[in-house]
Design a protein around this motif. Structure first.
Motif, mmCIF file in Angstrom:
data_model
loop_
_atom_site.group_PDB
_atom_site.id
_atom_site.type_symbol
_atom_site.label_atom_id
_atom_site.label_comp_id
_atom_site.label_asym_id
_atom_site.label_seq_id
_atom_site.Cartn_x
_atom_site.Cartn_y
_atom_site.Cartn_z
ATOM 1 N N MET A 127 35.429 33.739 20.671
ATOM 2 C CA MET A 127 34.832 34.409 21.820
ATOM 3 C C MET A 127 35.945 35.175 22.516
ATOM 4 N N ARG A 128 35.714 36.456 22.759
ATOM 5 C CA ARG A 128 36.633 37.268 23.562
ATOM 6 C C ARG A 128 35.980 37.444 24.921
ATOM 7 N N LEU A 129 36.710 37.073 25.968
ATOM 8 C CA LEU A 129 36.182 37.078 27.323
ATOM 9 C C LEU A 129 37.141 37.845 28.225
ATOM 10 N N GLN A 130 36.617 38.817 28.955
ATOM 11 C CA GLN A 130 37.446 39.600 29.869
ATOM 12 C C GLN A 130 37.608 38.826 31.164
ATOM 13 N N LEU A 131 38.782 38.260 31.387
ATOM 14 C CA LEU A 131 39.078 37.514 32.609
ATOM 15 C C LEU A 131 39.926 38.327 33.567
ATOM 16 N N GLN A 132 40.916 39.036 33.021
ATOM 17 C CA GLN A 132 41.808 39.803 33.879
ATOM 18 C C GLN A 132 41.028 40.909 34.578
ATOM 19 N N GLY A 133 41.285 41.028 35.879
ATOM 20 C CA GLY A 133 40.639 42.081 36.657
ATOM 21 C C GLY A 133 39.250 41.718 37.146
ATOM 22 N N THR A 134 38.884 40.436 37.068
ATOM 23 C CA THR A 134 37.568 40.015 37.557
ATOM 24 C C THR A 134 37.745 39.088 38.746
ATOM 25 N N ASN A 135 36.973 39.325 39.775
ATOM 26 C CA ASN A 135 36.987 38.518 40.991
ATOM 27 C C ASN A 135 35.594 38.523 41.592
ATOM 28 N N PRO A 136 35.264 37.513 42.388
ATOM 29 C CA PRO A 136 33.957 37.521 43.057
ATOM 30 C C PRO A 136 33.772 38.795 43.870
ATOM 31 N N GLY A 137 32.584 39.373 43.772
ATOM 32 C CA GLY A 137 32.261 40.567 44.545
ATOM 33 C C GLY A 137 32.728 41.869 43.934
ATOM 34 N N GLN A 138 33.535 41.825 42.878
ATOM 35 C CA GLN A 138 33.993 43.057 42.234
ATOM 36 C C GLN A 138 33.019 43.461 41.135
ATOM 37 N N ALA A 139 33.016 44.739 40.835
ATOM 38 C CA ALA A 139 32.149 45.258 39.784
ATOM 39 C C ALA A 139 32.531 44.681 38.424
ATOM 40 N N ARG A 140 31.541 44.520 37.582
ATOM 41 C CA ARG A 140 31.745 44.027 36.223
ATOM 42 C C ARG A 140 32.548 45.042 35.425
ATOM 43 N N PRO A 141 33.503 44.585 34.608
ATOM 44 C CA PRO A 141 34.193 45.528 33.717
ATOM 45 C C PRO A 141 33.187 46.144 32.740
ATOM 46 N N ASN A 142 33.449 47.370 32.318
ATOM 47 C CA ASN A 142 32.555 48.046 31.370
ATOM 48 C C ASN A 142 32.817 47.652 29.927
ATOM 49 N N SER A 143 34.026 47.119 29.675
ATOM 50 C CA SER A 143 34.391 46.809 28.295
ATOM 51 C C SER A 143 35.454 45.722 28.264
ATOM 52 N N LEU A 144 35.682 45.221 27.074
ATOM 53 C CA LEU A 144 36.787 44.297 26.833
ATOM 54 C C LEU A 144 38.026 45.133 26.571
ATOM 55 N N ASN A 145 39.174 44.679 27.049
ATOM 56 C CA ASN A 145 40.391 45.414 26.742
ATOM 57 C C ASN A 145 41.333 44.519 25.942
ATOM 58 N N GLU A 146 42.521 45.020 25.665
ATOM 59 C CA GLU A 146 43.480 44.268 24.837
ATOM 60 C C GLU A 146 43.957 42.993 25.518
ATOM 61 N N GLN A 147 43.713 42.856 26.811
ATOM 62 C CA GLN A 147 44.125 41.654 27.537
ATOM 63 C C GLN A 147 43.020 40.602 27.625
ATOM 64 N N ALA A 148 41.890 40.838 26.943
ATOM 65 C CA ALA A 148 40.801 39.858 26.943
ATOM 66 C C ALA A 148 41.316 38.540 26.353
ATOM 67 N N THR A 149 40.895 37.440 26.938
ATOM 68 C CA THR A 149 41.314 36.119 26.467
ATOM 69 C C THR A 149 40.472 35.726 25.265
ATOM 70 N N VAL A 150 41.149 35.232 24.225
ATOM 71 C CA VAL A 150 40.470 34.805 23.000
ATOM 72 C C VAL A 150 40.307 33.288 23.045
ATOM 73 N N PHE A 151 39.090 32.820 22.807
ATOM 74 C CA PHE A 151 38.768 31.403 22.798
ATOM 75 C C PHE A 151 38.353 30.976 21.405
ATOM 76 N N GLN A 152 38.746 29.756 21.046
ATOM 77 C CA GLN A 152 38.319 29.124 19.802
ATOM 78 C C GLN A 152 37.319 28.037 20.161
ATOM 79 N N LYS A 153 36.231 27.956 19.413
ATOM 80 C CA LYS A 153 35.290 26.861 19.645
ATOM 81 C C LYS A 153 35.890 25.610 19.026
ATOM 82 N N VAL A 154 36.092 24.586 19.857
ATOM 83 C CA VAL A 154 36.749 23.365 19.391
ATOM 84 C C VAL A 154 35.785 22.193 19.262
#
Length: 169
Positions: A127-154
């Motif tokens: 799962m690639r999840l865009q965490l950087q640049g997200t805060n309550p009340g801020q607009a949703r990012p339009n896309s994932l960028n190279e800084q998206a956090t990668v998660f492994q299902k464990v």
């Protein structure tokens, strides 16, 4: 600063467990109150909804490791071990909009604060999840960028270990 703002900053920035462990909230059973936001209301789970359920582990650039536990009925937990080695989790809510590309994920930090972001499930099962640049009340990012956090299902488990201290919603 309120607990929900602190967890919002954690999601947006480093998601370090030190922030989660330093909450001023008392640790104990999660609140039984019915949340007013971000509950899953779809009549049947899609394949992606089913794939999302379980435990996803990620590491942010600072080296902090943590786990998201996606549970049924729109519950989400941010789980990590504190400096004392005890497992702790912050209970949140989530809602997914699968009709958007990338898919939308709304994370309810409290009954009044929501972080809006985007994610994707990769063919490799990550799962690639865009965490950087997200805060309550801020607009949703339009896309994932190279800084998206990668998660492994464990794990497919959707419940927390019995000894986990929970900070309620």
């Amino acid at each position: 600063m309120s607990n929900s703002k602190m967890i919002g900053k954690a999601i947006a920035g480093s998601l370090c467990f030190g922030i989660l462990a330093s909450f001023n909230a008392s640790l104990g059973p999660a609140s039984a109150a019915t949340p007013t936001i971000a509950e899953v209301t779809a009549p049947a789970a899609s394949n992606i909804d089913t794939q999302l359920l379980g435990q996803w582990q990620g590491t942010v650039p600072s080296g902090q490791s943590f786990t998201f536990v996606f549970a049924p009925e729109g519950k989400l937990f941010l789980m990590a071990k504190g400096p004392d080695g005890a497992a702790r989790a912050k209970e949140m809510r989530y809602k997914v909009n699968l009709g958007e590309k990338p898919m939308h994920l709304d994370v309810g930090l409290s009954s009044t604060e929501t972080v809006e972001t985007v994610f994707e499930l990769t063919p490799e099962g990550q799962m690639r999840l865009q965490l950087q640049g997200t805060n309550p009340g801020q607009a949703r990012p339009n896309s994932l960028n190279e800084q998206a956090t990668v998660f492994q299902k464990v794990s497919e488990a959707t419940v927390l270990p019995a000894d986990t201290q929970v900070i309620g919603f």
